[in-house]
Design a protein around this motif. Structure first.
Motif, PDB file in Angstrom:
ATOM      1  N   TRP A 363       0.865  -1.172   0.000  1.00  0.00           N
ATOM      2  CA  TRP A 363       0.000   0.000   0.000  1.00  0.00           C
ATOM      3  C   TRP A 363       0.906   1.228   0.000  1.00  0.00           C
ATOM      4  O   TRP A 363       2.114   1.126   0.211  1.00  0.00           O
ATOM      5  CB  TRP A 363      -0.934   0.016   1.217  1.00  0.00           C
ATOM      6  N   ALA A 364       0.338   2.375  -0.248  1.00  0.00           N
ATOM      7  CA  ALA A 364       1.112   3.616  -0.223  1.00  0.00           C
ATOM      8  C   ALA A 364       0.243   4.744   0.305  1.00  0.00           C
ATOM      9  O   ALA A 364      -0.964   4.779   0.073  1.00  0.00           O
ATOM     10  CB  ALA A 364       1.625   3.964  -1.618  1.00  0.00           C
ATOM     11  N   ALA A 365       0.866   5.650   1.028  1.00  0.00           N
ATOM     12  CA  ALA A 365       0.167   6.819   1.571  1.00  0.00           C
ATOM     13  C   ALA A 365       1.139   7.988   1.599  1.00  0.00           C
ATOM     14  O   ALA A 365       2.355   7.799   1.648  1.00  0.00           O
ATOM     15  CB  ALA A 365      -0.358   6.533   2.980  1.00  0.00           C
ATOM     16  N   ARG A 366       0.594   9.178   1.570  1.00  0.00           N
ATOM     17  CA  ARG A 366       1.433  10.381   1.612  1.00  0.00           C
ATOM     18  C   ARG A 366       1.191  11.102   2.935  1.00  0.00           C
ATOM     19  O   ARG A 366       0.074  11.523   3.223  1.00  0.00           O
ATOM     20  CB  ARG A 366       1.126  11.290   0.420  1.00  0.00           C
ATOM     21  N   ARG A 367       2.249  11.213   3.722  1.00  0.00           N
ATOM     22  CA  ARG A 367       2.134  11.875   5.023  1.00  0.00           C
ATOM     23  C   ARG A 367       2.332  13.369   4.861  1.00  0.00           C
ATOM     24  O   ARG A 367       3.202  13.822   4.132  1.00  0.00           O
ATOM     25  CB  ARG A 367       3.175  11.306   5.985  1.00  0.00           C
ATOM     26  N   LEU A 368       1.471  14.139   5.550  1.00  0.00           N
ATOM     27  CA  LEU A 368       1.538  15.596   5.497  1.00  0.00           C
ATOM     28  C   LEU A 368       2.109  16.137   6.794  1.00  0.00           C
ATOM     29  O   LEU A 368       1.988  15.522   7.858  1.00  0.00           O
ATOM     30  CB  LEU A 368       0.133  16.173   5.281  1.00  0.00           C
ATOM     31  N   ASP A 369       2.713  17.322   6.709  1.00  0.00           N
ATOM     32  CA  ASP A 369       3.197  17.970   7.928  1.00  0.00           C
ATOM     33  C   ASP A 369       2.070  18.794   8.557  1.00  0.00           C
ATOM     34  O   ASP A 369       0.923  18.763   8.093  1.00  0.00           O
ATOM     35  CB  ASP A 369       4.438  18.815   7.645  1.00  0.00           C
ATOM     36  N   ASP A 371       1.383  21.779   8.419  1.00  0.00           N
ATOM     37  CA  ASP A 371       0.833  22.816   7.546  1.00  0.00           C
ATOM     38  C   ASP A 371       0.098  22.232   6.338  1.00  0.00           C
ATOM     39  O   ASP A 371      -0.318  22.973   5.436  1.00  0.00           O
ATOM     40  CB  ASP A 371       1.953  23.733   7.060  1.00  0.00           C
ATOM     41  N   GLY A 372      -0.041  20.901   6.308  1.00  0.00           N
ATOM     42  CA  GLY A 372      -0.737  20.280   5.194  1.00  0.00           C
ATOM     43  C   GLY A 372       0.105  20.085   3.957  1.00  0.00           C
ATOM     44  O   GLY A 372      -0.421  19.793   2.881  1.00  0.00           O
ATOM     45  N   VAL A 373       1.415  20.222   4.094  1.00  0.00           N
ATOM     46  CA  VAL A 373       2.331  20.027   2.966  1.00  0.00           C
ATOM     47  C   VAL A 373       2.888  18.606   3.029  1.00  0.00           C
ATOM     48  O   VAL A 373       3.239  18.115   4.114  1.00  0.00           O
ATOM     49  CB  VAL A 373       3.481  21.054   3.003  1.00  0.00           C
ATOM     50  N   ALA A 374       2.967  17.938   1.891  1.00  0.00           N
ATOM     51  CA  ALA A 374       3.487  16.572   1.862  1.00  0.00           C
ATOM     52  C   ALA A 374       4.912  16.538   2.388  1.00  0.00           C
ATOM     53  O   ALA A 374       5.738  17.390   2.031  1.00  0.00           O
ATOM     54  CB  ALA A 374       3.430  16.032   0.444  1.00  0.00           C
ATOM     55  N   GLU A 375       5.221  15.529   3.220  1.00  0.00           N
ATOM     56  CA  GLU A 375       6.571  15.420   3.767  1.00  0.00           C
ATOM     57  C   GLU A 375       7.204  14.050   3.542  1.00  0.00           C
ATOM     58  O   GLU A 375       8.416  13.906   3.675  1.00  0.00           O
ATOM     59  CB  GLU A 375       6.589  15.734   5.262  1.00  0.00           C
ATOM     60  N   ALA A 376       6.413  13.029   3.185  1.00  0.00           N
ATOM     61  CA  ALA A 376       6.996  11.715   2.932  1.00  0.00           C
ATOM     62  C   ALA A 376       6.030  10.842   2.158  1.00  0.00           C
ATOM     63  O   ALA A 376       4.808  10.952   2.298  1.00  0.00           O
ATOM     64  CB  ALA A 376       7.376  11.032   4.244  1.00  0.00           C
ATOM     65  N   GLU A 377       6.583   9.957   1.334  1.00  0.00           N
ATOM     66  CA  GLU A 377       5.849   8.899   0.657  1.00  0.00           C
ATOM     67  C   GLU A 377       6.072   7.640   1.484  1.00  0.00           C
ATOM     68  O   GLU A 377       7.213   7.170   1.613  1.00  0.00           O
ATOM     69  CB  GLU A 377       6.380   8.718  -0.770  1.00  0.00           C
ATOM     70  N   VAL A 378       5.027   7.111   2.063  1.00  0.00           N
ATOM     71  CA  VAL A 378       5.143   5.946   2.934  1.00  0.00           C
ATOM     72  C   VAL A 378       4.615   4.730   2.192  1.00  0.00           C
ATOM     73  O   VAL A 378       3.467   4.713   1.734  1.00  0.00           O
ATOM     74  CB  VAL A 378       4.382   6.147   4.255  1.00  0.00           C
ATOM     75  N   VAL A 379       5.450   3.705   2.062  1.00  0.00           N
ATOM     76  CA  VAL A 379       5.099   2.486   1.348  1.00  0.00           C
ATOM     77  C   VAL A 379       5.252   1.320   2.312  1.00  0.00           C
ATOM     78  O   VAL A 379       6.257   1.214   3.012  1.00  0.00           O
ATOM     79  CB  VAL A 379       6.011   2.282   0.122  1.00  0.00           C
ATOM     80  N   GLY A 380       4.251   0.447   2.377  1.00  0.00           N
ATOM     81  CA  GLY A 380       4.335  -0.635   3.340  1.00  0.00           C
ATOM     82  C   GLY A 380       3.582  -1.876   2.936  1.00  0.00           C
ATOM     83  O   GLY A 380       2.853  -1.908   1.939  1.00  0.00           O
ATOM     84  N   PRO A 438      11.061  11.975   0.587  1.00  0.00           N
ATOM     85  CA  PRO A 438      11.719  10.687   0.814  1.00  0.00           C
ATOM     86  C   PRO A 438      10.689   9.572   0.793  1.00  0.00           C
ATOM     87  O   PRO A 438       9.502   9.788   1.084  1.00  0.00           O
ATOM     88  CB  PRO A 438      12.318  10.852   2.216  1.00  0.00           C
ATOM     89  N   THR A 439      11.115   8.382   0.442  1.00  0.00           N
ATOM     90  CA  THR A 439      10.247   7.215   0.498  1.00  0.00           C
ATOM     91  C   THR A 439      10.597   6.405   1.738  1.00  0.00           C
ATOM     92  O   THR A 439      11.740   5.983   1.908  1.00  0.00           O
ATOM     93  CB  THR A 439      10.405   6.340  -0.761  1.00  0.00           C
ATOM     94  N   GLU A 440       9.610   6.189   2.592  1.00  0.00           N
ATOM     95  CA  GLU A 440       9.807   5.427   3.829  1.00  0.00           C
ATOM     96  C   GLU A 440       9.061   4.094   3.717  1.00  0.00           C
ATOM     97  O   GLU A 440       7.934   4.047   3.231  1.00  0.00           O
ATOM     98  CB  GLU A 440       9.265   6.208   5.030  1.00  0.00           C
ATOM     99  N   TYR A 441       9.709   3.017   4.150  1.00  0.00           N
ATOM    100  CA  TYR A 441       9.118   1.684   4.056  1.00  0.00           C
ATOM    101  C   TYR A 441       8.684   1.191   5.427  1.00  0.00           C
ATOM    102  O   TYR A 441       9.416   1.322   6.413  1.00  0.00           O
ATOM    103  CB  TYR A 441      10.110   0.707   3.439  1.00  0.00           C
TER     104      TYR A 441
END
Length: 448
Positions: A363-369, A371-380, A438-441
């Motif tokens: 699966w994949a999700a995009r984490r926001l900071d 302020d609502g700005v994307a900060e990481a692509e999380v893949v798991g 960055p992509t985080e697993y």
């Protein structure tokens, strides 16, 4: 709505031969071994972005859906395979009844992606999924490369319209796909009528240098064009002397002249001179369109110039130096056995040289900071963390072989604009740099 949005067939009897020979020989061997029916999960991803790019753009999904629907081994295709002895008769019999009956999930078209993002996930039996590898990669790699270049050019243009005009610089069918991808990436129109017909993209165009050279004088050419197309047309002013052409254009069309096009020379200098001349002649509302081998860097260099629109050809349809997105299609999980309820087992390539892959259905999700700005692509793999449940990126595209997510091209275009706006500001920088996210697993179980 264009014909593709209606789900009509592509312009070939079948897409089944848009594949590589070894896909069919693998199928034959798997059928003989009794493993072709094992439940399998394939994923499309890229290990890296093109050098210097900060993000990728998913494009071509709609074309993939059309290709999967039309992946049929009709009589002519089967006879070709038989004559060439590509596969044996039992395999030909299996292919005769081929219909993809699995599921496809993916990032929605227009979304951005990063290294490791599971851009598309194809699930079903090994036999039905393995055959789709080449056609899926062919479409996504081409269209995503063009869309990424278009997105960068759109950012550099800072809201000024962009015209796609690269049909003569690439294969005639690739040109139509490139126009579609460019429109998704932020271009506003195309010169290619086939793209306009198929995808309902606005088309534009007036005249080339040949039209001016046809006539006894530039004045005669301009008069003929204005008589035919009206005063709000665009006149090409760099066939001979630009200043004289601008003067003649305004004399013929008056201040209602729509625009002038400049296709050569020092565009920054010439644009300033033409703007000054047009204003002096009273044509203050006449726009300036520039063309001539533009790319995102040239467009950015013209940010301070009095330019109203850009026309881009060669650099766009070749991905501005990166004609492929380097996506791959890898088996990441397969059933322990051929039993219907057999659990999935993660599998992965473990070679050296940077070609490793990560096993498991992802699966994949995009984490926001804050302020609502994307900060990481999380893949798991495994369960999705509660904090990311509402930010998942993959959507269902095909269910049980039926397309469930076809949409107008404008929807993907709007999605891309929104996705790019959610990225950090550095995403649109043209200077060389790493992916903006960055992509985080995250591994939580087998992902079955």
């Amino acid at each position: 709505m264009g014909v593709a949005d209606l789900g009509l067939p592509v312009d070939v009897p079948s897409t089944a031969l848009f594949t590589d020979h070894y896909e069919l020989t693998m199928l034959q061997a798997a059928l003989r071994a009794g493993t072709a029916g094992r439940r399998s999960v394939f994923e499309v991803f890229t290990r890296r972005l093109p050098d210097g790019r900060r993000y990728g753009v998913v494009a071509g999904t709609g074309r993939v859906l059309d290709a999967v629907e039309n992946f049929r081994f009709d009589a002519g295709v089967l006879e070709f395979l038989r004559e060439r002895r590509v596969v044996d008769e039992p395999t030909l019999e299996w292919l005769a009844g081929y219909r993809f009956g699995g599921d496809i999930w993916g990032y929605p078209e227009g979304e951005v992606y990063f290294p490791g993002s599971p851009i598309m996930r194809v699930e079903g039996s090994f036999g039905e999924c393995v055959l789709l590898e080449t056609v899926i990669l062919s479409i996504l790699n081409h269209d995503s490369a063009i869309a990424a270049a278009a997105s960068r050019m759109s950012s550099a243009a800072q809201g000024r319209p962009l015209i796609e005009m690269g049909a003569r610089r690439t294969h005639e069918l690739a040109a139509v796909a490139a126009s579609r991808a460019a429109y998704l990436g932020g271009f506003t129109s195309t010169s290619d009528l086939a793209a306009g017909f198929r995808y309902n993209i606005p088309t534009v165009g007036t005249s080339a240098h040949a039209f001016t050279l046809l006539h006894d004088s530039e004045r005669d050419a301009f008069q003929a064009q204005v008589d035919s197309l009206g005063r709000d047309t665009t006149l090409l002013v760099d066939t001979y002397d630009v200043a004289e052409a601008v003067r003649t254009a305004v004399e013929i069309a008056g201040p209602e002249l729509g625009s002038v096009r400049i296709d050569s020379g020092d565009l920054l200098l010439v644009a300033h001179r033409v703007r000054h001349q047009l204003d002096e002649l009273g044509a203050r509302d006449t726009g300036i369109i520039v063309t001539s081998d533009l790319d995102e860097y040239a467009i950015a260099s013209l940010a301070a110039a009095p330019v109203d629109a850009y026309g881009v050809g060669t650099q766009l349809v070749t991905g501005s130096g990166h004609p492929t997105a380097s996506m791959v299609y890898k088996l990441v999980a397969r059933a322990e056995s051929g039993d219907a309820g057999a659990p999935l087992v993660p599998v992965a390539k473990r070679s050296t040289g940077g070609k490793t892959s990560i096993g498991g259905r992802k699966w994949a999700a995009r984490r926001l900071d804050a302020d609502g700005v994307a900060e990481a692509e999380v893949v798991g793999t495994g369960p999705v963390p509660d904090a990311l449940a509402g930010r998942q990126l993959l959507v269902e595209l095909v269910k049980g072989g039926e397309v469930v997510a076809r949409e107008p091209l404008d929807a993907a275009r709007e999605r891309h604009a929104a996705a790019r706006a959610d990225l950090p500001l550095s995403a649109t920088q043209l200077s060389r740099g790493e992916p903006v996210l960055p992509t985080e697993y995250v591994h939580r179980g087998s992902g079955s």
